[in-house]
Design an enzyme around this catalytic site. Structure first.
Site, short mmCIF file in Angstrom:
data_model
loop_
_atom_site.label_atom_id
_atom_site.label_comp_id
_atom_site.label_asym_id
_atom_site.label_seq_id
_atom_site.Cartn_x
_atom_site.Cartn_y
_atom_site.Cartn_z
N GLN A 88 16.10 6.68 13.75
CA GLN A 88 15.97 7.72 13.76
C GLN A 88 16.14 8.83 13.24
OE1 GLN A 88 13.10 8.46 16.58
NE2 GLN A 88 13.20 10.28 16.09
N LYS A 116 15.21 9.48 9.39
CA LYS A 116 13.70 10.85 9.91
C LYS A 116 14.19 11.40 9.77
CE LYS A 116 11.02 8.28 12.84
NZ LYS A 116 10.15 8.05 13.96
N LYS A 119 17.87 7.05 21.43
CA LYS A 119 16.61 6.08 21.33
C LYS A 119 16.62 5.33 22.74
CE LYS A 119 12.45 5.65 19.81
NZ LYS A 119 11.10 6.32 18.93
N GLY A 170 8.81 11.64 24.43
CA GLY A 170 7.91 10.09 24.38
C GLY A 170 8.37 8.94 23.19
N ASP A 171 7.50 7.35 23.96
CA ASP A 171 7.12 6.90 22.72
C ASP A 171 6.24 6.05 22.94
OD1 ASP A 171 8.03 5.89 19.74
OD2 ASP A 171 8.39 3.74 21.27
N THR A 175 3.04 14.23 15.46
CA THR A 175 2.61 12.32 14.74
C THR A 175 1.68 11.85 13.85
OG1 THR A 175 4.12 11.75 16.97
CG2 THR A 175 3.86 9.99 14.88
N SER A 227 8.92 18.17 18.55
CA SER A 227 10.17 18.12 19.22
C SER A 227 10.90 18.84 18.80
CB SER A 227 10.09 16.37 19.61
OG SER A 227 9.76 15.77 20.53
P1 NDP Z 1 1.58 4.61 23.03
O1 NDP Z 1 2.19 4.12 23.85
O2 NDP Z 1 0.84 5.77 23.34
O3 NDP Z 1 0.33 3.89 22.14
C1 NDP Z 1 0.63 2.46 21.59
C2 NDP Z 1 -0.80 1.20 20.84
O4 NDP Z 1 0.35 0.33 20.39
C3 NDP Z 1 -1.41 1.12 22.09
O5 NDP Z 1 -2.57 0.96 21.75
C4 NDP Z 1 -0.84 0.00 22.66
O6 NDP Z 1 -2.00 -1.09 22.96
C5 NDP Z 1 -0.97 -0.37 20.90
N1 NDP Z 1 -0.10 -1.98 20.92
C6 NDP Z 1 1.98 -0.89 21.99
N2 NDP Z 1 1.85 -2.65 21.62
C7 NDP Z 1 0.91 -4.03 20.77
C8 NDP Z 1 1.48 -4.91 20.12
N3 NDP Z 1 2.67 -5.78 20.62
N4 NDP Z 1 0.33 -5.66 19.73
C9 NDP Z 1 -0.85 -4.34 19.86
N5 NDP Z 1 -0.98 -3.14 20.15
C10 NDP Z 1 0.53 -3.24 20.29
O7 NDP Z 1 2.76 5.05 21.63
P2 NDP Z 1 2.64 5.83 20.53
O8 NDP Z 1 0.72 6.02 20.36
O9 NDP Z 1 3.03 7.46 20.95
O10 NDP Z 1 3.54 5.05 19.92
C11 NDP Z 1 2.93 4.32 18.40
C12 NDP Z 1 4.10 3.73 17.25
O11 NDP Z 1 4.43 5.20 16.69
C13 NDP Z 1 5.20 3.56 18.06
O12 NDP Z 1 5.69 2.05 16.96
C14 NDP Z 1 6.36 4.53 18.00
O13 NDP Z 1 7.21 4.23 17.73
C15 NDP Z 1 5.70 5.17 17.18
N6 NDP Z 1 5.97 6.73 16.92
C16 NDP Z 1 5.54 7.58 17.92
C17 NDP Z 1 5.65 8.77 17.64
C18 NDP Z 1 5.28 9.27 18.74
O14 NDP Z 1 5.34 11.29 18.93
N7 NDP Z 1 4.91 9.05 20.27
C19 NDP Z 1 6.87 9.65 17.36
C20 NDP Z 1 7.20 8.38 15.45
C21 NDP Z 1 6.40 7.32 16.06
P3 NDP Z 1 -2.38 -1.02 24.77
O15 NDP Z 1 -2.89 0.67 24.55
O16 NDP Z 1 -3.32 -2.00 25.05
O17 NDP Z 1 -1.25 -1.08 25.18
#
Ligand code: NDP
Length: 449
Positions: free
Chosen positions: A110, A113, A125, A164-165, A208, A380
């Protein structure tokens, strides 16, 4: 040289059993080694060692009661990593895998970034090893309240602003925000990702995913290409993935597969707006597996998690948007063999170091997450500005602003490539070096605090 190599060794030794954190630190160290060799002040002032040490790690008990009246105990965290450029800023992750190593790697990434966005943002974080899956709304609310009961004393709109994350979306931000407001008796922008009726910014949910596709667009423009008609894979089915798919559709690309923690869906006919809307209902409303999506469309096949994964499907472009280390070197080789020409990271550290190395060597255009997924934290940052002003911008203006920020990050990478004589399109080293120099200079200017 030996002294420089000892830097990495001592950081690893000081932080044992933190594999993800070591991985993130090693990647940046390898990128900036040539910079350290040329800059004695950075070495003498121990800038890399300082950047690697969090300013503060808060670890706390989160105690709450489930629907059966049973007491549950989770581990809560906030890593306040670096405040050289602004207040600590970064998301909260609620997932059973959460531990200090994962949060430190995320907080470390972070720093760089946030520096690339050009906004005044430090890095942090946090989260908890709490699994929102299968919990009722009431349970999630009581957990969020309990998390904030401790965290409120460490955060604030000029101190640390979580967002969020994984596992933390608008519902969780709402419960966290409500609790903070109640305790402090203050309506302030202490969290981002709020609903637009109560202090949130337009475009934060989309930022994102949309930003990722803007970045990919600029990468392709650089080689006189575009996303039109490109076959794409988008892993994950959460916030980042959904809006990456939405923007890909707008760019005329064809999304043929996506995934979640239960497996992946392959639909050779491609995603449409109507299908995406159904996917949002399945994931955000019903909170079900994507197998429920495949049940509705004859052209879509669901493959349960096992030997085969989403990266086995042939495509021009891949966007890993689920989680760390979800794509290894075997996947990278399969993708390349099947014609991959671009990969941009929506998730944080989704590719293993060996996979990244393979992409770089085999001339796949590679967009590192620090640059390509910075759109979320950028909006954000704009939410923070709007909260402080008490005035809110129109969605169309935020869309222009997001695109301009992603363009600027891309240009900053190209400038660093030129300045440091890196290989063409070496976005990995460019992002690490450009961001490191900025943060290191700010830390130098502020003295040894
Ligand atoms: P969400 O919780 O909205 O979605 C995560 C997705 O990834 C879900 O579909 C989940 O599946 C899947 N997932 C999570 N863990 C696993 C795993 N171990 N194996 C397979 N699939 C998995 O999170 P985000 O979309 O917010 O975040 C996704 C990524 O993006 C993360 O790495 C986060 O750090 C990064 N990120 C997010 C930002 C944001 O603004 N939200 C900003 C920058 C980066 P299921 O639905 O079955 O749980």
């Amino acid at each position: 040289m030996a002294a420089l190599n000892n830097i990495l060794k001592s950081i690893t030794q000081k932080n044992p059993h933190e594999a993800e954190y070591h991985q993130a630190v090693e990647e940046v160290f390898e990128s900036i080694l040539p910079v350290l060799k040329k800059n004695k002040t950075f070495v003498d002032e121990k800038l890399f060692e300082r950047i690697c040490e969090p300013e503060r790690v808060i670890s706390f008990r989160v105690c709450w009661t489930d629907d059966q009246g049973k007491v549950q105990v989770n581990k809560g965290f906030r890593v306040q990593m670096n405040s050289a450029l602004g207040p600590y800023k970064g998301g909260l992750r609620f997932h059973p895998s959460v531990n200090q190593s994962i949060l430190k790697f995320l907080a470390f990434e972070q720093i760089f970034k946030n520096a690339l966005t050009g906004l005044p943002l430090g890095a942090g974080k946090g989260g908890a090893d709490f699994d929102p899956k299968g919990k009722s709304d009431g349970e999630v609310m009581r957990f969020c309240q309990a998390w904030m009961m401790e965290a409120y004393r460490h955060i604030g709109h000029f101190t640390d602003i979580p967002a969020g994350d994984i596992g933390v979306g608008e519902r969780e931000i709402g419960y966290l925000f409500g609790t903070y407001k109640k305790i402090r008796n203050e309506f302030q922008g202490v969290l981002t990702g709020k609903g637009t009726d109560w202090g949130g910014s337009y475009l934060r949910p989309e930022a994102t995913g949309y930003g990722l596709i803007h970045f990919a667009h600029f990468m392709l423009t650089e080689v006189d290409d575009n996303l039109g008609n490109k076959t794409c894979l988008v892993s994950g089915a959460g916030n980042v993935s959904q809006f990456a798919m939405e923007k890909l559709l707008q760019e005329g690309a064809k999304v043929v597969a996506f995934s979640d923690s239960t497996g992946f869906v392959h639909d050779p006919e491609g995603m449409t707006e109507e299908k995406l809307s159904h996917l949002k209902t399945v994931k955000n409303g019903e909170r079900k597996s994507i197998s429920a999506f495949a049940d509705k469309y004859a052209s879509a096949t669901f493959t349960a998690k096992g030997n085969k994964n989403i990266w086995s499907i042939p495509a021009d472009c891949a966007f890993p948007c689920a989680t760390q280390n979800e794509l290894d070197v075997a996947d990278a080789k399969t993708l390349r063999k099947n014609g991959l020409m671009l990969l941009a990271e929506g998730a944080n550290m989704p590719c293993t170091p060996e996979a990244i190395n393979y992409f770089q060597k085999s001339k796949v255009l590679y967009g590192p997450g620090k640059a390509s997924n910075a759109g979320g934290v950028a909006v954000s940052g704009l939410e923070m500005t709007q909260n402080r002003m008490g005035r809110y911008w129109a969605k169309i203006d935020l869309e222009k602003e997001l695109r301009a920020i992603m363009k600027n990050i891309h240009e900053k990478c190209l400038e660093t490539i030129d300045k440091h004589h890196l290989e063409e399109q070496d976005y990995l080293n460019a992002a690490n070096i450009g961001a490191f120099e900025k943060v290191a200079k700010a830390m130098l200017a502020q003295g040894t605090v």
